[in-house]
Write a protein that holds these residues in place. Structure first.
Motif: not given
Lengths: 113, 114
Positions: A13-21, A102-113
């Motif tokens: 996601v670009p910086e300033g945007a909304i990340a939806s997981l 009980t955990f899920g495997g996780g979502t990796r989030v990358l926020v790009k400047p």
């Protein structure tokens, strides 16, 4: 079928945007739902907990729960590069298993400047 | 107020060896849970200790054992180490009553089995 499922990402996601997981779970008896943030090589840090249907907001984070559809989501508004991490969804069924997470495997989030 | 503390932070062992990991819970907490997190995966529940007894156990072999002491601290022991035991081992503490459903994690022990 995994008990808790998440898209592994990476979600870019670009910086300033909304990340939806998103996260789905299979145990209909689940009562408590959590989002943890985990930086590489570090331990999980609790950022949100939600127990009833609807939305819960805390700063830039909003958790949404829909028990009928068995999904929980996390929105990150005004995403910052420091939000780049893996986000873990976790659920508990207190009646059946106490406070075992009980955990899920996780979502990796990358926020790009 | 000290949080959950774990020791050691890193450990290197060889196959077949035995290892002991230690955890001190957050002040006021009496329940300790252990999780294993392999690279790229979510944490998996190993077991939970309360009142010095194992209360719940996940899908782990008997090579994994634990102990809780009267001061609520805990140990995780793994015998006959396998390469697949390489992981981050996380300790989490909580109160069994009240807000016990919120777990606080320690910084973890990174175990490498060669």
């Amino acid at each position: 079928q995994k008990e808790v499922e998440q898209n592994s990402g990476p979600l870019s996601v670009p910086e300033g945007a909304i990340a939806s997981l998103n996260c789905t779970y299979s145990d209909r008896g689940s009562q408590s739902f959590f989002w943890y943030r985990q930086y590489s090589g570090k331990s999980p840090e609790l950022i949100m907990s939600i127990y009833s249907n609807g939305d819960k907001e805390d700063g830039r984070f909003t958790a949404q729960l829909n028990k009928a559809s068995q999904y929980v989501s996390l929105l990150i508004r005004d995403s910052q590069p420091s939000d780049s991490a893996t986000y873990l969804c976790a659920v508990t069924n207190l009646k059946a298993a106490g406070n075992k997470l009980t955990f899920g495997g996780g979502t990796r989030v990358l926020v790009k400047p | 107020d000290a949080g959950v503390t774990q020791s050691p932070t890193h450990l290197i062992k060889t196959r077949g060896q035995q290892v002991t990991l230690r955890c001190s819970p957050k002040s006021g907490h009496d329940t300790v849970s252990w999780y294993q997190q392999a690279l790229g995966q979510g944490p998996q529940f190993i077991f939970q200790y309360y009142e010095e007894e194992e209360r719940q156990r996940g899908n782990f072999p008997d090579r994994f054992s634990g102990h809780q002491f009267p001061n609520y601290s805990s140990e995780l022991n793994v015998n006959a180490l396998l390469l697949g035991d390489s992981a981050l081992y996380l300790c989490a503490s909580s109160r069994i009553q009240g807000s016990g459903e919120k777990l606080f994690f320690g910084s973890g022990t990174q175990l490498s089995v060669l």
